[in-house]
Write a protein that holds these residues in place. Structure first.
Motif, PDB file in Angstrom:
ATOM      1  N   SER A 143      81.009  43.957  48.777  1.00  0.00           N
ATOM      2  CA  SER A 143      82.273  44.619  49.093  1.00  0.00           C
ATOM      3  C   SER A 143      83.318  44.468  47.985  1.00  0.00           C
ATOM      4  O   SER A 143      84.347  45.130  48.026  1.00  0.00           O
ATOM      5  CB  SER A 143      82.878  44.058  50.380  1.00  0.00           C
ATOM      6  OG  SER A 143      81.884  43.810  51.327  1.00  0.00           O
ATOM      7  N   GLN A 144      83.088  43.543  47.043  1.00  0.00           N
ATOM      8  CA  GLN A 144      84.057  43.382  45.954  1.00  0.00           C
ATOM      9  C   GLN A 144      84.027  44.654  45.100  1.00  0.00           C
ATOM     10  O   GLN A 144      83.063  44.904  44.398  1.00  0.00           O
ATOM     11  CB  GLN A 144      83.710  42.136  45.118  1.00  0.00           C
ATOM     12  CG  GLN A 144      84.605  41.934  43.909  1.00  0.00           C
ATOM     13  CD  GLN A 144      86.087  41.894  44.274  1.00  0.00           C
ATOM     14  OE1 GLN A 144      86.496  41.181  45.174  1.00  0.00           O
ATOM     15  NE2 GLN A 144      86.889  42.698  43.594  1.00  0.00           N
ATOM     16  N   PHE A 145      85.090  45.437  45.184  1.00  0.00           N
ATOM     17  CA  PHE A 145      85.129  46.716  44.475  1.00  0.00           C
ATOM     18  C   PHE A 145      85.216  46.471  42.969  1.00  0.00           C
ATOM     19  O   PHE A 145      86.037  45.672  42.516  1.00  0.00           O
ATOM     20  CB  PHE A 145      86.317  47.551  44.951  1.00  0.00           C
ATOM     21  CG  PHE A 145      86.400  48.896  44.270  1.00  0.00           C
ATOM     22  CD1 PHE A 145      85.539  49.924  44.646  1.00  0.00           C
ATOM     23  CD2 PHE A 145      87.300  49.116  43.232  1.00  0.00           C
ATOM     24  CE1 PHE A 145      85.585  51.159  44.009  1.00  0.00           C
ATOM     25  CE2 PHE A 145      87.352  50.348  42.597  1.00  0.00           C
ATOM     26  CZ  PHE A 145      86.501  51.366  42.980  1.00  0.00           C
ATOM     27  N   GLY A 146      84.367  47.111  42.199  1.00  0.00           N
ATOM     28  CA  GLY A 146      84.383  46.936  40.752  1.00  0.00           C
ATOM     29  C   GLY A 146      83.890  45.558  40.364  1.00  0.00           C
ATOM     30  O   GLY A 146      83.025  44.995  41.028  1.00  0.00           O
ATOM     31  N   SER A 147      84.480  44.995  39.304  1.00  0.00           N
ATOM     32  CA  SER A 147      84.016  43.708  38.794  1.00  0.00           C
ATOM     33  C   SER A 147      84.670  42.553  39.531  1.00  0.00           C
ATOM     34  O   SER A 147      85.821  42.647  39.947  1.00  0.00           O
ATOM     35  CB  SER A 147      84.358  43.598  37.307  1.00  0.00           C
ATOM     36  OG  SER A 147      83.708  44.628  36.604  1.00  0.00           O
ATOM     37  N   GLY A 148      83.930  41.471  39.661  1.00  0.00           N
ATOM     38  CA  GLY A 148      84.506  40.299  40.309  1.00  0.00           C
ATOM     39  C   GLY A 148      83.465  39.253  40.612  1.00  0.00           C
ATOM     40  O   GLY A 148      82.365  39.271  40.058  1.00  0.00           O
ATOM     41  N   TRP A 149      83.830  38.347  41.501  1.00  0.00           N
ATOM     42  CA  TRP A 149      82.982  37.205  41.852  1.00  0.00           C
ATOM     43  C   TRP A 149      82.997  36.980  43.354  1.00  0.00           C
ATOM     44  O   TRP A 149      83.997  37.237  44.016  1.00  0.00           O
ATOM     45  CB  TRP A 149      83.501  35.940  41.167  1.00  0.00           C
ATOM     46  CG  TRP A 149      83.329  35.962  39.682  1.00  0.00           C
ATOM     47  CD1 TRP A 149      84.087  36.659  38.779  1.00  0.00           C
ATOM     48  CD2 TRP A 149      82.323  35.293  38.927  1.00  0.00           C
ATOM     49  NE1 TRP A 149      83.619  36.442  37.512  1.00  0.00           N
ATOM     50  CE2 TRP A 149      82.534  35.603  37.568  1.00  0.00           C
ATOM     51  CE3 TRP A 149      81.265  34.437  39.258  1.00  0.00           C
ATOM     52  CZ2 TRP A 149      81.724  35.105  36.550  1.00  0.00           C
ATOM     53  CZ3 TRP A 149      80.468  33.928  38.251  1.00  0.00           C
ATOM     54  CH2 TRP A 149      80.693  34.272  36.904  1.00  0.00           C
TER      55      TRP A 149
END
Ligand code: MN
Length: 336
Positions: A143-149
């Motif tokens: 569910s983290q939209f785009g880049s992330g952790w």
């Protein structure tokens, strides 16, 4: 020759002095395993580029950004704690370095490692099962939209929480909505999986569970949540629970809890008396006090059953509470 020696000594002093005062620059960590060691779950090219291009860039950019500033003298944890005071460049690259350093350690070529008994217990209590932890963490990651952790975090209250952050943010940062110390970090930037999995983030996530380093994750947990003094004596903790939930209301004049739970208190007192006293606490005074606790619990039960006055119930419960704390005191006395 003499002048040369003097200059050499002076230079040595200057170099030594400046190396004491300047924070050592951040460096790229070792993986601790080969680039191809995580195959088939993560391919060798991805590992090589991820470490030597992406992570290396965060390290270089972080060192460049903080050079000659106050941030240079801070440790990583202190920098992250106040990250809102710094530029986006510092935030992104400090996060990038911290997050990747944790990520490499979270992975291992050893397939299907297991969480320590204490971490396993905490995970089951919090999430119900390892499967539901996996579902939750993967869901946060997808569910983290785009880049992330995506993270498994130990909060300051020592609770386990799953969350996600965008870009290179992390839960150590003051800007994070959920704060704490991460014990699992999952990189969901495309650079972490694109070569092998293309756009299939879910496949990458399912795959990574095979190579999570539960030994390392458990060690982190054990450091953040150290074992309590009475963890080896669960019967004492069980008694304490009933005692605190009945005694404290009685101090405020509410005797309903003790009147309704005296049977339960007798039970936990008897179980405590039958329990194996851990070697470090096993002394005659402790054995005697535990026997006293059971005897007094039964006495209080008879009193309550006989319809004794609130004042006398309150007094007996208070005495029982004293006996309990006498046991805790005996077990805490390091001089013995
Ligand atoms: Mn990455």
């Amino acid at each position: 020759m003499k002048t040369f020696n003097k200059i050499a000594i002076l230079l040595f002093i200057i170099v030594a002095y400046s190396s004491i005062n300047a924070q050592t620059a951040y460096t790229l960590p070792e993986l601790g395993y080969g680039y191809s060691a995580l195959e088939p779950y993560i391919d060798s090219s991805t590992m090589y580029i991820h470490l030597n291009k992406h992570h290396a860039a965060y390290v270089k950019n972080l060192n460049d950004a903080i050079k000659g500033t106050d941030a240079e003298k801070l440790g990583m944890n202190d920098l992250l704690k106040d990250i809102s005071k710094y530029s986006t460049v510092v935030r992104n690259n400090a996060g990038g370095h911290y997050n990747h350093s944790l990520f490499w350690k979270n992975l291992t070529p050893q397939v299907n490692t297991q969480a320590s008994p204490r971490l396993q217990k905490a995970l089951l209590e919090t999430f119900g099962s390892m499967d539901s932890l996996k579902t939750l963490l993967n869901k946060a990651a997808i569910s983290q939209f785009g880049s992330g952790w995506a993270w498994l975090v130990v909060t300051p209250e020592k609770k386990l929480v799953v969350c996600a952050t965008p870009n290179q943010d992390n839960p150590m940062m003051d800007i994070a909505p959920i704060k704490g110390t991460p014990i699992i970090a999952i990189d969901v930037w495309e650079h972490a999986y694109y070569l092998k999995y293309q756009n299939k983030r879910a496949d990458y996530l399912n795959s990574i569970w095979n190579i999570l380093n539960w030994n390392e994750i458990s060690q982190r947990y054990e450091t953040i949540v150290p074992k309590g003094k009475f963890d080896d004596w669960p019967a004492l903790k069980d008694f304490h629970k009933v005692m605190s939930q009945t005694f404290h209301p009685s101090e405020d004049g509410n005797l309903t809890p003790i009147k309704t739970r005296i049977g339960e208190m007798v039970t936990v007192a008897s179980l405590l008396k039958q329990s194996t006293i851990p070697a470090e606490f096993n002394r005659k005074e402790v054995v005697d006090a535990v026997a006293q606790l059971e005897k007094d619990s039964k006495k209080l039960q008879k009193q309550i059953q006989a319809g004794a006055s609130d004042d006398s119930i309150k007094k007996s419960l208070s005495n029982l509470h004293d006996v309990f704390h006498h046991i805790v005191g005996l077990c805490s006395n390091e001089d013995h």
